[in-house]
Write a protein that holds these residues in place. Structure first.
Motif, PDB file in Angstrom:
ATOM      1  N   PRO A 123       0.815  -1.225   0.000  1.00 40.35           N
ATOM      2  CA  PRO A 123       0.000   0.000   0.000  1.00 40.35           C
ATOM      3  C   PRO A 123       0.844   1.269   0.000  1.00 40.35           C
ATOM      4  N   GLU A 124       1.981   1.229   0.697  1.00 36.97           N
ATOM      5  CA  GLU A 124       2.863   2.408   0.724  1.00 36.97           C
ATOM      6  C   GLU A 124       3.397   2.708  -0.672  1.00 36.97           C
ATOM      7  N   GLU A 125       3.768   1.663  -1.414  1.00 37.46           N
ATOM      8  CA  GLU A 125       4.264   1.863  -2.778  1.00 37.46           C
ATOM      9  C   GLU A 125       3.173   2.399  -3.690  1.00 37.46           C
ATOM     10  N   ALA A 126       1.931   1.989  -3.456  1.00 39.17           N
ATOM     11  CA  ALA A 126       0.823   2.510  -4.257  1.00 39.17           C
ATOM     12  C   ALA A 126       0.627   4.000  -4.005  1.00 39.17           C
ATOM     13  N   HIS A 127       0.699   4.400  -2.736  1.00 38.46           N
ATOM     14  CA  HIS A 127       0.584   5.827  -2.416  1.00 38.46           C
ATOM     15  C   HIS A 127       1.714   6.614  -3.094  1.00 38.46           C
ATOM     16  N   GLU A 128       2.936   6.076  -3.049  1.00 36.70           N
ATOM     17  CA  GLU A 128       4.070   6.767  -3.659  1.00 36.70           C
ATOM     18  C   GLU A 128       3.910   6.879  -5.159  1.00 36.70           C
ATOM     19  N   ALA A 129       3.411   5.818  -5.805  1.00 34.12           N
ATOM     20  CA  ALA A 129       3.237   5.844  -7.255  1.00 34.12           C
ATOM     21  C   ALA A 129       2.230   6.921  -7.656  1.00 34.12           C
ATOM     22  N   ILE A 130       1.117   7.023  -6.910  1.00 27.87           N
ATOM     23  CA  ILE A 130       0.115   8.037  -7.237  1.00 27.87           C
ATOM     24  C   ILE A 130       0.649   9.431  -6.940  1.00 27.87           C
ATOM     25  N   ALA A 131       1.431   9.570  -5.857  1.00 28.17           N
ATOM     26  CA  ALA A 131       2.001  10.874  -5.519  1.00 28.17           C
ATOM     27  C   ALA A 131       2.988  11.344  -6.583  1.00 28.17           C
ATOM     28  N   SER A 132       3.584  10.411  -7.328  1.00 25.05           N
ATOM     29  CA  SER A 132       4.553  10.788  -8.363  1.00 25.05           C
ATOM     30  C   SER A 132       3.879  11.331  -9.617  1.00 25.05           C
TER      31      SER A 132
END
Length: 629
Positions: free
Chosen positions: A13-22
């Motif tokens: 889930p943390e990686e998903a948040h980071e991907a969307i934030a990028s």
């Protein structure tokens, strides 16, 4: 055979948040008219360019005076001042208050020259050409000086302020007619699937068509987060059409959201569009529900557009949207994260879980007497069940390493909204038209029509306050009966037939109720009695009925199948048959009981339901075949 896309290694889930934030989805600031500014966020500071008020004004009706002329005045020793005129709101003063004089003045009017205070009219007497003043006032009393509200040059509102009616009032007072705000990201919404039909259009259930839930649901979520939703036509499961719609949306929107076609199915091709016409950053997240999630970029006429692919099932789609996408839209719109509403409660049942993914478990709440902490129970009908959207009140996060949640364990619930109201009554059991009317007289109830069999089981588990059960039951449950009624049951038919024997012996199409329904148990008992009379078995007679195993959940569903011509007979109630204008073959009366869980009979909301049953004569008169026992 079509190629099947396997999920890549699931992202956290943390990686998903980071991907969307990028992703870049923040539009430039813009100016909007004041009447369109509510809910938007200021992009820059707004300073006052004028004094508010712009003049010294009276704050009440009375007389404008020089304060020193009233010194020493009281009820026993008033002063008398000559009346030189009047000043009303919205007009320029044409009088001057000299020593020993006063002027009548209205609330909001400009203080005339020479005056520095106002005496309220209640402390004066009109003597005809002169005014008797019975109180002393100091300079500034009952006067709002120019700039007292906000002075020219001062900071009125700062950047990041969300504009509500209060801020609109201040901006109006300053004469501002256009407001600099953060741009609202435009979000294109594309639902995929050949089976989808827009609400309001004709639905062909024979082709497997279903109404599109996600488009309107996600659009509402986008607007709530501060974005501007743009609905695009449905994309089928055709690659070229899907590509065209996604590219159109990418050319016109800051963010493109699709729902459906994200899993590993051979017909779920949307990931191929992203890979070939953009950049796929993520495919699959270790979260339940919502594993088949996509994050990427789509090529467009200018800069690439941000893209997120949501799962197709409504519960999964909304959960993923709320968890991962809505925060990104809020950031792009300049909005702060909303106040998180959480509540602790006692988990009602033992819930096993061991899947190695973060579980966002939908839960319902019910009020408990004597404590502020509610009872919490899981609401999990599967991601495809849209009723889970309204039967749940929030989410409990279950860590991937959790094996189970114990009954009685304290859990933290993240509510869907701070406005969520905890239901005062939770009922489960039989689907019944009289019960629906009774519940209308209870404040904040929730009823789950899971059938008598399942209702009895859940009552035993301890979450519901009451269960409504009908028909014969093999299970005993510790409960208190609070009331009961009878309902006439039988066969809803399109053409007359001669009782249950006709159903067995003739070649008729039949629609049955599901095994959880008490009405089904009553029907099976009648079928067993007929079998005994014939020296046969219930199973043997059931095999002779075309459609015996064709079951539906709701009490009206068999009758509606008859009315549509899909069946010749259906298991149902006289009340339903007459409501739908169909013939009815009576097979008897069935008892329906209202049961309370141990210790819940004295709960106020349960009492409201019992009172409603006692006062149900008018409702029963409108429902043929009903009576209270």
């Amino acid at each position: 055979m079509s190629d099947r896309k396997e999920f890549r290694d699931l992202s956290t889930p943390e990686e998903a948040h980071e991907a969307i934030a990028s992703l870049s989805l923040t539009p430039p600031p813009e100016s909007v008219p004041l009447d369109a500014a509510r809910g938007r966020v200021l992009a820059e500071r707004v300073d006052a360019t004028i004094d508010v008020p712009g003049f010294d004004r009276a704050s009440m009706d009375g007389y404008a005076v020089r304060g020193r002329d009233t010194f020493g005045a009281d009820e026993s020793d008033p002063v008398v001042l000559d009346l030189v005129g009047a000043v009303h709101a919205g007009e320029a003063p044409d009088v001057t208050v000299e020593p020993g004089t006063c002027a009548e003045i209205s609330t909001g009017a400009v203080l005339p020259p020479g005056a520095d205070a106002v005496v309220m009219v209640e402390r004066t007497d009109d003597l005809g050409g002169a005014i008797e003043i019975r109180t002393a006032v100091a300079p500034g009393d009952s006067v709002m000086l120019a700039g007292a509200d906000i002075a020219a040059g001062s900071r009125a509102l700062g950047p990041g302020t969300r504009i509500t009616p209060r801020e609109i009032g201040l901006l109006s007072a300053l004469g501002v007619d256009e407001v600099p705000v953060h741009g609202a990201p435009t979000v294109g919404i594309v639902s995929t699937g050949d089976e989808l039909v827009r609400p309001g259009d004709e639905l062909d259930s024979s082709r497997g068509e279903i109404y599109d839930v996600n488009s309107q649901t996600i659009a509402a979520g986008v607007a709530e987060a501060g974005g501007e939703p743009v609905l695009y036509p449905h994309a089928g499961d055709d690659y070229e059409e899907m590509e065209r719609l996604l590219r159109d949306a990418a050319d016109e929107c800051d963010l493109v959201l699709s729902s459906g076609s994200t899993s590993a199915s051979a017909v779920d091709v949307i990931y191929r569009v992203i890979e070939e016409r953009g950049e796929l950053l993520l495919h699959g997240v270790a979260v339940k529900p919502g594993k088949p999630m996509l994050v990427g970029r789509l090529d467009s006429a200018e800069t690439p557009s941000a893209y997120v692919g949501l799962p197709g099932y409504p519960v999964s789609a909304l959960t993923i949207f709320r968890t991962f996408v809505a925060p990104a839209i809020r950031r792009a719109a300049g909005r702060s994260e909303p106040r998180t509403a959480t509540m602790t409660g006692e988990f009602a049942v033992r819930e096993r879980y061991s899947e190695g993914r973060l579980r966002l478990m939908p839960v319902g709440l019910v009020e408990r007497v004597g404590t502020d902490e509610p009872l919490v129970y899981p609401v999990d009908k599967g991601s495809g069940a849209t009723t889970s959207l309204v039967e749940a009140d929030g989410i409990v996060e279950v860590h991937p390493d959790t094996e189970y949640i114990a009954a009685g364990e304290t859990v933290t619930v993240t509510l869907f909204s701070p406005d969520v109201r905890v239901p005062r009554l939770l009922g489960v059991g039989e689907d019944d038209p009289l019960l629906s009317r009774l519940l209308d007289r209870v404040d904040a109830p929730r009823y789950l029509p899971v059938g008598s069999r399942e209702g009895t089981r859940r009552l035993r588990d301890g979450a519901p306050d009451v269960a409504v059960v009908a028909g014969p039951s093999e299970r005993e449950v510790d409960s208190e009966e609070l009331g009961a009624w009878t309902r006439e049951w039988g066969l809803v038919v399109s053409d007359p037939l001669d009782g249950l024997a006709d159903l067995v012996d003739r070649d008729l199409r039949f629609v049955n109720r599901d095994r959880a329904a008490g009405l089904r148990a009553t029907f099976d008992a009648a079928l067993a009695a007929l079998a005994d009379d014939r020296g046969s078995s219930r199973a043997a007679l059931a095999e002779q009925i075309d459609g015996y195993d064709l079951t539906v959940k709701a009490h009206e569903s068999p009758a509606r199948a008859v009315r549509s011509g899909k069946a010749d007979a259906g298991l149902g109630l006289r009340a339903t048959a007459e409501t739908l204008g169909l013939d009815f073959v009576s097979l008897g009366y069935e008892r329906v009981a209202l049961l309370a869980a141990p210790g819940r009979a004295d709960k106020p909301a349960v009492g409201e339901l019992v009172d409603a049953l006692a006062d149900s004569a008018d409702d029963r008169a409108l429902l043929p075949g009903y009576d209270v026992v």
